[in-house]
Enzyme design. Structure first.
Site, short mmCIF file in Angstrom:
data_model
loop_
_atom_site.label_atom_id
_atom_site.label_comp_id
_atom_site.label_asym_id
_atom_site.label_seq_id
_atom_site.Cartn_x
_atom_site.Cartn_y
_atom_site.Cartn_z
CG HIS A 121 -3.39 -6.15 0.13
ND1 HIS A 121 -2.14 -5.38 0.43
CD2 HIS A 121 -4.17 -4.86 -0.07
CE1 HIS A 121 -2.13 -4.16 0.22
NE2 HIS A 121 -3.50 -3.91 -0.09
CG ASN A 167 -7.10 0.87 -5.29
OD1 ASN A 167 -6.36 -0.08 -6.15
ND2 ASN A 167 -6.89 0.58 -4.26
CD GLU A 221 -3.93 -0.62 -1.86
OE1 GLU A 221 -3.99 -1.30 -0.71
OE2 GLU A 221 -4.74 0.32 -2.03
CG ASP A 276 0.87 -6.48 1.15
OD1 ASP A 276 0.61 -5.22 1.79
OD2 ASP A 276 -0.07 -7.14 0.94
CD GLU A 300 -10.31 -1.35 0.17
OE1 GLU A 300 -10.98 -1.32 1.35
OE2 GLU A 300 -9.01 -1.37 -0.02
O1 G3I Z 1 -2.64 9.45 12.14
C1 G3I Z 1 -3.09 8.72 13.37
C2 G3I Z 1 -2.16 8.99 14.55
O2 G3I Z 1 -2.41 10.39 14.65
C3 G3I Z 1 -2.45 8.21 15.86
O3 G3I Z 1 -1.32 8.68 16.67
C4 G3I Z 1 -1.93 6.73 15.21
C5 G3I Z 1 -2.34 5.95 16.51
O4 G3I Z 1 -3.60 5.74 16.79
O5 G3I Z 1 -2.91 6.36 14.28
C6 G3I Z 1 -2.68 7.25 13.18
O6 G3I Z 1 -3.82 6.81 12.14
C7 G3I Z 1 -3.48 5.34 11.53
C8 G3I Z 1 -3.14 5.55 9.99
O7 G3I Z 1 -3.08 4.36 9.49
C9 G3I Z 1 -1.81 6.63 9.73
O8 G3I Z 1 -0.67 6.08 10.20
C10 G3I Z 1 -4.58 4.63 11.79
O9 G3I Z 1 -4.57 4.37 13.08
C11 G3I Z 1 -4.40 3.37 11.02
O10 G3I Z 1 -5.47 2.49 11.25
C12 G3I Z 1 -4.07 3.67 9.39
O11 G3I Z 1 -3.93 2.49 8.66
C13 G3I Z 1 -3.94 2.64 7.43
C14 G3I Z 1 -4.78 1.78 6.75
O12 G3I Z 1 -5.07 1.79 5.29
C15 G3I Z 1 -6.43 2.17 7.23
O13 G3I Z 1 -7.43 1.39 7.03
C16 G3I Z 1 -2.59 1.91 6.98
O14 G3I Z 1 -1.54 2.82 7.26
C17 G3I Z 1 -2.60 2.02 5.14
O15 G3I Z 1 -1.78 1.51 4.81
C18 G3I Z 1 -3.86 1.38 5.00
O16 G3I Z 1 -3.82 1.36 3.38
C19 G3I Z 1 -5.24 0.68 2.85
C20 G3I Z 1 -5.52 1.44 1.44
O17 G3I Z 1 -5.51 2.74 1.63
C21 G3I Z 1 -6.51 0.64 0.80
N1 G3I Z 1 -6.26 -0.72 0.68
C22 G3I Z 1 -6.14 -1.37 1.89
C23 G3I Z 1 -4.75 -0.85 2.46
C24 G3I Z 1 -4.57 -1.61 3.68
O18 G3I Z 1 -5.48 -1.54 4.78
#
Ligand code: G3I
Length: 352
Positions: free
Chosen positions: A238, A202, A266, A268, A161
Site C-alpha cells: 500500500h 501477510n 494488496e 494500490d 500483520e
Molecule cells: O459489514 C459491515 C456492514 O454490515 C456495515 O453496514 C458497514 C457500515 O458500517 O460496515 C461493514 O463492515 C465494513 C467491512 O470493511 C466490510 O465492508 C467495515 O466497516 C470496514 O471497516 C471494513 O474495511 C475493510 C478493512 O480491511 C478493515 O480493516 C476493508 O473493506 C478491507 O479492504 C481492508 O482490507 C485490509 C486487509 O484485510 C489487510 N491489509 C490491509 C487492508 C486495508 O485495510
C-alpha cells in the site's frame, strides 16, 4: 448569430479536470494475460461481496475477464467476523460466493485471512482468554476455514500483520495470551487442514529494507528453526504516489534467499487529491517500479491489486484527501497506472 457565438463559447470551455486526465494508451492486452506470458502465476485483485460490488454489472463484467484477472482475494468475506460469527459455528456463504466465482472463471484463489487483530467477532474480542482456550479457538478457526477450501485455495494469508512498524510484535489479544506461539499454532493448523496449500504471513511496510522487514525475516528464520510450515510472505504494498521505496528488489531477494516465495498481495498507490496529469504520470512510473521489482525476482509469484477500480477502493475512507489509487478510475476507465503495470510485465523499460 448570438446562438452561434454561444455554441462557440461552450466549445472553447476548458474540459473538466477529470476528462482532461490521461488514460491508459499503449496497451490492449489484459494484465493477467501479460503476467502469465511473463512467467508469473497471476495478476489478480481483491474483490468484496460485503459491499455492492457484486450487484454492479459493469464491475462484474470486467472482474470476470480472465485475461485481466487470473486471481481473486476476498477483501472481507473470509475474515473471522464473517466466517465464524459464533464459537465453532461457521458461515461460508460469502466465502463460497468468491470461491465459486474463481472456480467458474479458472482464477487462482487466495484465502484471506486466518488470524488478524481486526474484523474479529465480538465473542473473540470480548472473551478474557487464557492460553489454552485461545490456542484451541485459533486452531479450530484456522482448521475450519482452511479445511473448507482445501484443494481450492492456492495460498492462505494464515497470519495477517503480526508486527508493529518498529519491528516489535503487535500486542493484540493473540500475542497477549499466547506470545508468538499463536503464529505456530495457526500455521500448523493450516498445514494439517490442507497438505498442499501455500502458507503465507501477510504484512505491510516489509516491502523495503528496514527494521520491520528485518524483524519479519527474523520471525521467518525462527519459525524455520522450529520446523513450523511456512511457504511465503505477502508484501501488501500500500504505497503513496512519488514515495514508492527504492529497495524493493534488494528486499525481495532477501526473502527469496530464505527459500520462500512471495507475492505482492494488496497493491494500490494512492495520491493526494485532486488528481493531476503529473500525479497520474508519476503513478504510472510507480506501478511500473513495483511490478518490475516482482519481475526481477523469480520467487515473486504474482501481483494482486487491492481492488481494481477507484469506485470501490478502501483508500478514500481510510486516508481522507487521498484516492485515485487503482489502475481503473471510478468510471471504469483504465488510467496510466494500467500501462505502467503492463509495460513491466512486458519486460519493457518505461520512459521516466
Ligand atoms: O459489514 C459491515 C456492514 O454490515 C456495515 O453496514 C458497514 C457500515 O458500517 O460496515 C461493514 O463492515 C465494513 C467491512 O470493511 C466490510 O465492508 C467495515 O466497516 C470496514 O471497516 C471494513 O474495511 C475493510 C478493512 O480491511 C478493515 O480493516 C476493508 O473493506 C478491507 O479492504 C481492508 O482490507 C485490509 C486487509 O484485510 C489487510 N491489509 C490491509 C487492508 C486495508 O485495510
Amino acid at each position: 448569430m448570438q446562438s452561434a457565438l454561444v455554441l462557440l463559447a461552450l466549445l472553447l470551455l476548458p474540459l473538466s479536470a477529470s476528462s482532461a486526465l490521461p488514460t491508459a494508451t499503449s496497451v490492449v492486452a489484459g494484465l493477467n494475460e501479460l503476467a502469465r506470458a511473463a512467467g508469473k502465476l497471476y495478476f489478480g485483485t481483491a474483490t468484496d461481496n460485503t459491499t455492492p460490488e457484486f450487484t454492479d454489472p459493469t464491475y462484474m463484467g470486467i472482474l470476470e475477464n480472465y485475461n485481466q484477472f487470473g486471481q481473486l482475494t476476498p477483501a472481507n468475506a473470509m475474515k473471522w467476523m464473517y466466517i465464524e460469527p459464533e464459537p465453532g459455528v461457521f458461515n461460508f456463504t460469502l466465502g463460497n460466493q468468491i470461491a465459486d466465482l474463481a472456480e467458474e472463471y479458472g482464477m487462482v484463489l487466495r484465502g484471506h485471512n486466518g488470524v488478524w487483530y481486526e474484523e474479529l467477532p465480538s465473542w473473540v474480542t470480548s472473551t478474557d482468554w487464557n492460553a489454552t482456550g485461545l490456542a484451541y479457538a485459533v486452531q479450530r478457526h484456522v482448521s475450519g476455514i482452511v479445511g473448507q477450501y482445501a484443494g481450492r485455495v492456492y495460498a492462505w494469508d494464515v497470519v495477517n500483520e503480526p508486527l508493529n512498524d518498529n519491528g516489535t510484535y503487535r500486542e493484540d489479544l493473540f500475542y497477549n495470551a499466547l506470545n508468538t506461539t499463536y503464529i505456530n499454532i495457526a500455521l500448523e493448523a493450516a498445514r494439517a487442514a490442507d497438505p498442499n496449500v501455500k502458507l503465507y504471513i501477510n504484512e505491510y511496510n516489509i516491502e523495503y529494507v528496514g527494521t520491520k522487514s528485518t524483524a519479519m525475516q527474523n520471525l521467518i528464520k525462527q519459525l524455520q528453526s522450529e520446523g513450523v510450515p511456512l511457504s511465503g510472505v505477502g508484501m501488501e504494498s500500500h504505497f503513496i504516489v512519488g514515495e514508492v521505496p527504492t529497495t524493493l528488489v534488494e528486499n525481495f531477494e532477501a526473502y527469496a534467499a530464505l527459500g520462500l516465495e512471495f507475492a505482492i498481495t494488496e497493491l494500490d498507490i494512492r495520491m493526494e487529491l485532486p488528481a493531476t496529469e503529473e500525479l497520474y504520470e508519476q503513478q504510472k512510473q510507480d506501478y511500473y517500479t513495483v511490478v518490475n521489482a516482482c519481475m526481477q525476482v523469480s520467487a515473486c509469484v504474482g501481483v494482486t491489486v487491492w481492488d481494481w477500480t477507484d469506485k470501490y477502493s478502501w483508500v478514500p475512507g481510510t486516508f481522507p484527501g487521498y484516492g485515485d489509487a487503482c489502475p481503473w478510475d471510478a468510471n471504469y476507465t483504465r488510467t496510466p497506472a494500467y500501462d505502467g503495470i503492463a509495460i513491466a510485465f512486458e519486460g519493457q523499460s518505461i520512459s521516466a
